[in-house]
Write a protein that holds these residues in place. Structure first.
Motif, PDB file in Angstrom:
ATOM      1  N   ILE A 176       0.988  -1.171   0.021  1.00 42.58           N
ATOM      2  CA  ILE A 176       0.197   0.050   0.168  1.00 42.58           C
ATOM      3  C   ILE A 176       0.923   1.239  -0.019  1.00 42.58           C
ATOM      4  CG2 ILE A 176      -0.240  -0.042   2.560  1.00 42.58           C
ATOM      5  CD1 ILE A 176      -2.889   1.138   2.169  1.00 42.58           C
ATOM      6  N   LEU A 177       0.748   2.033  -0.934  1.00 48.59           N
ATOM      7  CA  LEU A 177       1.441   3.201  -1.016  1.00 48.59           C
ATOM      8  C   LEU A 177       0.618   4.495  -1.534  1.00 48.59           C
ATOM      9  CD1 LEU A 177       4.464   1.785  -3.223  1.00 48.59           C
ATOM     10  CD2 LEU A 177       4.510   2.186  -1.030  1.00 48.59           C
ATOM     11  N   GLU A 178       1.221   5.653  -1.188  1.00 48.16           N
ATOM     12  CA  GLU A 178       0.580   6.888  -1.878  1.00 48.16           C
ATOM     13  C   GLU A 178       0.951   7.199  -3.209  1.00 48.16           C
ATOM     14  OE1 GLU A 178      -0.255  11.444   0.159  1.00 48.16           O
ATOM     15  OE2 GLU A 178       1.926  10.593   0.018  1.00 48.16           O
ATOM     16  N   GLU A 179      -0.102   7.330  -3.972  1.00 52.46           N
ATOM     17  CA  GLU A 179       0.207   7.514  -5.536  1.00 52.46           C
ATOM     18  C   GLU A 179       0.033   8.819  -5.803  1.00 52.46           C
ATOM     19  OE1 GLU A 179      -0.815   4.646  -9.017  1.00 52.46           O
ATOM     20  OE2 GLU A 179      -2.711   5.891  -8.547  1.00 52.46           O
ATOM     21  N   ASP A 180      -0.877   9.605  -5.352  1.00 52.16           N
ATOM     22  CA  ASP A 180      -1.040  11.018  -5.770  1.00 52.16           C
ATOM     23  C   ASP A 180      -1.360  11.765  -4.568  1.00 52.16           C
ATOM     24  OD1 ASP A 180      -1.852  13.646  -6.688  1.00 52.16           O
ATOM     25  OD2 ASP A 180      -2.652  12.771  -8.546  1.00 52.16           O
ATOM     26  N   GLU A 181      -0.252  12.541  -4.128  1.00 46.54           N
ATOM     27  CA  GLU A 181      -0.736  13.187  -2.574  1.00 46.54           C
ATOM     28  C   GLU A 181      -1.372  14.441  -2.743  1.00 46.54           C
ATOM     29  OE1 GLU A 181       2.038  15.810   0.606  1.00 46.54           O
ATOM     30  OE2 GLU A 181       3.049  15.034  -1.215  1.00 46.54           O
ATOM     31  N   ASP A 182      -1.402  15.087  -4.025  1.00 42.92           N
ATOM     32  CA  ASP A 182      -2.374  16.291  -4.236  1.00 42.92           C
ATOM     33  C   ASP A 182      -3.891  15.895  -4.120  1.00 42.92           C
ATOM     34  OD1 ASP A 182      -0.083  17.730  -4.337  1.00 42.92           O
ATOM     35  OD2 ASP A 182      -0.018  17.827  -6.370  1.00 42.92           O
ATOM     36  N   HIS A 183      -4.139  14.661  -4.728  1.00 42.19           N
ATOM     37  CA  HIS A 183      -5.544  14.431  -4.941  1.00 42.19           C
ATOM     38  C   HIS A 183      -5.795  13.137  -3.919  1.00 42.19           C
ATOM     39  CE1 HIS A 183      -4.650  16.206  -8.908  1.00 42.19           C
ATOM     40  NE2 HIS A 183      -5.552  16.615  -8.817  1.00 42.19           N
ATOM     41  N   ASP A 184      -5.071  13.051  -2.888  1.00 46.00           N
ATOM     42  CA  ASP A 184      -5.397  11.797  -1.877  1.00 46.00           C
ATOM     43  C   ASP A 184      -5.737  10.323  -2.576  1.00 46.00           C
ATOM     44  OD1 ASP A 184      -5.758  10.678   0.739  1.00 46.00           O
ATOM     45  OD2 ASP A 184      -8.073  11.370   0.612  1.00 46.00           O
ATOM     46  N   VAL A 185      -4.836  10.124  -3.358  1.00 44.76           N
ATOM     47  CA  VAL A 185      -5.113   8.704  -4.158  1.00 44.76           C
ATOM     48  C   VAL A 185      -3.947   7.815  -3.541  1.00 44.76           C
ATOM     49  CG1 VAL A 185      -5.119   7.587  -6.093  1.00 44.76           C
ATOM     50  CG2 VAL A 185      -5.900   9.838  -6.196  1.00 44.76           C
ATOM     51  N   TRP A 186      -4.580   7.026  -2.984  1.00 37.07           N
ATOM     52  CA  TRP A 186      -3.567   5.721  -2.255  1.00 37.07           C
ATOM     53  C   TRP A 186      -3.738   4.631  -3.428  1.00 37.07           C
ATOM     54  CZ3 TRP A 186      -0.601   5.445   2.336  1.00 37.07           C
ATOM     55  CH2 TRP A 186      -0.175   6.756   2.728  1.00 37.07           C
ATOM     56  N   ARG A 187      -2.744   3.632  -3.200  1.00 39.51           N
ATOM     57  CA  ARG A 187      -3.000   2.508  -4.126  1.00 39.51           C
ATOM     58  C   ARG A 187      -2.418   1.318  -3.591  1.00 39.51           C
ATOM     59  NH1 ARG A 187      -0.416   1.750 -10.358  1.00 39.51           N
ATOM     60  NH2 ARG A 187       0.121  -0.540 -10.093  1.00 39.51           N
ATOM     61  N   ILE A 188      -3.281   0.131  -3.511  1.00 39.93           N
ATOM     62  CA  ILE A 188      -3.133  -1.204  -3.072  1.00 39.93           C
ATOM     63  C   ILE A 188      -2.880  -2.054  -4.434  1.00 39.93           C
ATOM     64  CG2 ILE A 188      -3.841  -3.432  -1.767  1.00 39.93           C
ATOM     65  CD1 ILE A 188      -5.448  -1.182  -0.119  1.00 39.93           C
ATOM     66  N   ASP A 189      -1.603  -2.777  -4.230  1.00 39.30           N
ATOM     67  CA  ASP A 189      -1.207  -3.645  -5.236  1.00 39.30           C
ATOM     68  C   ASP A 189      -1.238  -5.136  -4.700  1.00 39.30           C
ATOM     69  OD1 ASP A 189      -0.223  -2.180  -7.959  1.00 39.30           O
ATOM     70  OD2 ASP A 189       0.568  -1.141  -6.242  1.00 39.30           O
ATOM     71  N   ALA A 190      -2.173  -6.160  -5.001  1.00 41.72           N
ATOM     72  CA  ALA A 190      -1.961  -7.355  -4.359  1.00 41.72           C
ATOM     73  C   ALA A 190      -1.850  -8.357  -5.447  1.00 41.72           C
ATOM     74  CB  ALA A 190      -3.518  -7.735  -3.624  1.00 41.72           C
ATOM     75  N   PHE A 191      -0.927  -9.528  -5.005  1.00 41.50           N
ATOM     76  CA  PHE A 191      -0.622 -10.548  -5.915  1.00 41.50           C
ATOM     77  C   PHE A 191      -0.997 -12.013  -5.636  1.00 41.50           C
ATOM     78  CE2 PHE A 191       2.164  -6.555  -6.430  1.00 41.50           C
ATOM     79  CZ  PHE A 191       2.074  -6.623  -7.757  1.00 41.50           C
ATOM     80  N   PRO A 192      -2.077 -12.273  -5.750  1.00 39.71           N
ATOM     81  CA  PRO A 192      -2.679 -13.432  -5.210  1.00 39.71           C
ATOM     82  C   PRO A 192      -2.077 -14.479  -5.903  1.00 39.71           C
ATOM     83  CG  PRO A 192      -4.316 -12.459  -6.774  1.00 39.71           C
ATOM     84  CD  PRO A 192      -3.097 -11.607  -6.586  1.00 39.71           C
ATOM     85  N   THR A 193      -1.904 -15.919  -5.115  1.00 35.98           N
ATOM     86  CA  THR A 193      -0.978 -17.180  -5.598  1.00 35.98           C
ATOM     87  C   THR A 193      -2.142 -18.386  -5.884  1.00 35.98           C
ATOM     88  OG1 THR A 193      -0.646 -17.660  -3.283  1.00 35.98           O
ATOM     89  CG2 THR A 193       0.859 -16.295  -4.422  1.00 35.98           C
ATOM     90  N   SER A 194      -3.212 -17.983  -5.788  1.00 38.05           N
ATOM     91  CA  SER A 194      -4.435 -19.127  -5.937  1.00 38.05           C
ATOM     92  C   SER A 194      -5.626 -18.206  -6.562  1.00 38.05           C
ATOM     93  CB  SER A 194      -4.580 -19.912  -4.691  1.00 38.05           C
ATOM     94  OG  SER A 194      -5.198 -19.170  -3.779  1.00 38.05           O
ATOM     95  N   ALA A 195      -6.403 -19.345  -7.153  1.00 39.12           N
ATOM     96  CA  ALA A 195      -7.934 -18.715  -7.400  1.00 39.12           C
ATOM     97  C   ALA A 195      -8.639 -18.270  -6.003  1.00 39.12           C
ATOM     98  CB  ALA A 195      -8.898 -19.883  -8.084  1.00 39.12           C
ATOM     99  N   GLU A 196      -8.476 -19.233  -4.897  1.00 38.51           N
ATOM    100  CA  GLU A 196      -9.258 -18.702  -3.767  1.00 38.51           C
ATOM    101  C   GLU A 196      -8.788 -17.294  -3.067  1.00 38.51           C
ATOM    102  OE1 GLU A 196      -9.358 -22.940  -4.490  1.00 38.51           O
ATOM    103  OE2 GLU A 196      -7.629 -21.430  -4.409  1.00 38.51           O
TER     104      GLU A 196
END
Length: 288
Positions: free
Chosen positions: A37-57
């Protein structure tokens, strides 16, 4: 790993992104999930979650969790054939926590000369140093070291081994880490070797493993896990500590502090300090 590797991306305001990240971390079904989880755009309060699942579940569980937060825009993208985990970690900046500087292979050239530099490769294990719980533990430990050293250290739920390695690198002749996840134990041992740290890691649930008992009692116990096992292990952690020994507990949300504190106070522990990082808490407790 899924046949077609995917990346789940969620964007939205900070409060919503942090709440979603906390929900992922508190979900037993997603205990091994890899995300950032990281801040992507400080001026517009946009944060980003990048998730990398390893199974269909995991895909289903992550998308279901993120869907609970309507202000997040969620997309699922197919990844090209590549080292997807290395790609994810290459986007994480190094972390400074007191005297400790935690970095990955992609940031080897940025390690400062005035810090204890810890190269931590996550692989499939938790604990790169970016999560608020790990940072809280390191800050607490850093400040404790200003007044005293710790000869014998135990790290319960070691993940990548970063906390036990930090102890070994700051002079603890005994640094033992345990984890219920076998890949994490292997990765922690590899990280110890990378950092030339005399830390030992064992596959174990709880504190009953012979390698843990043989080195007890400990001057310091780290337990960066989840609130329910922290409560369940309160008596065992007390038994593993010397009188006056220190426990640094994390992996719990601020809303879970009262429950965890009650379990340890009922066994005589005194609260020395609490550290808050976003929605997360780290507690420093002293055994009577």
């Amino acid at each position: 790993m899924t046949d077609d590797a995917v990346q789940i991306i969620a964007r939205g305001p900070r409060a919503e992104a942090e709440a979603a990240a906390a929900a992922i971390d508190s979900d037993i079904a997603l205990e091994g999930a890899t995300y950032s989880i990281l801040e992507e755009d400080e001026d517009h309060d946009v944060w980003r979650i990048d998730a990398f699942p390893t199974s269909a579940e995991e895909i289903d569980a992550l998308t279901a969790r993120l869907a609970e937060y309507p202000k997040l825009k969620v997309v699922v993208e197919k990844l090209a054939d590549a080292d997807w985990l290395a790609m994810a970690l290459s986007g994480l900046p190094p972390v400074r926590a007191g005297r400790f500087f935690i970095f990955g292979a992609h940031d080897r050239g940025r390690a400062p000369v005035n810090a204890i530099n810890l190269r931590i490769e996550a692989g499939a294990a938790f604990g790169t140093g970016h999560h608020g719980t790990t940072v809280g533990c390191l800050i607490a430990y850093n400040d404790l070291l200003k007044a005293r050293g710790f000869k014998r250290v135990l790290d319960v739920g070691c993940g990548t081994g970063v906390l036990a390695i930090a102890a070994a690198r700051t002079g603890s002749p005994v640094a033992v880490g345990t984890d219920i996840d076998k890949p994490s134990v292997r990765i922690a041992a590899e990280n110890a070797k990378l950092n030339k740290a005399p830390a030992r890691f064992v596959h174990a649930s709880g504190l009953g493993h012979r390698a843990v008992r043989e080195q007890a009692p400990y001057d310091l116990v780290f337990a960066n896990i989840l609130a329910p096992p922290l409560v369940a292990l309160a008596q065992d952690i007390k038994g593993a500590l010397v009188p006056g020994g220190i426990a640094i507990l994390s992996g719990l949300l601020r809303t879970q502090e009262r429950r965890v504190l009650a379990a340890y106070r009922s066994r005589g522990f005194k609260l020395v300090r609490r550290i808050h990082r976003d929605a997360w808490a780290a507690l420093v407790l002293q055994r009577p």
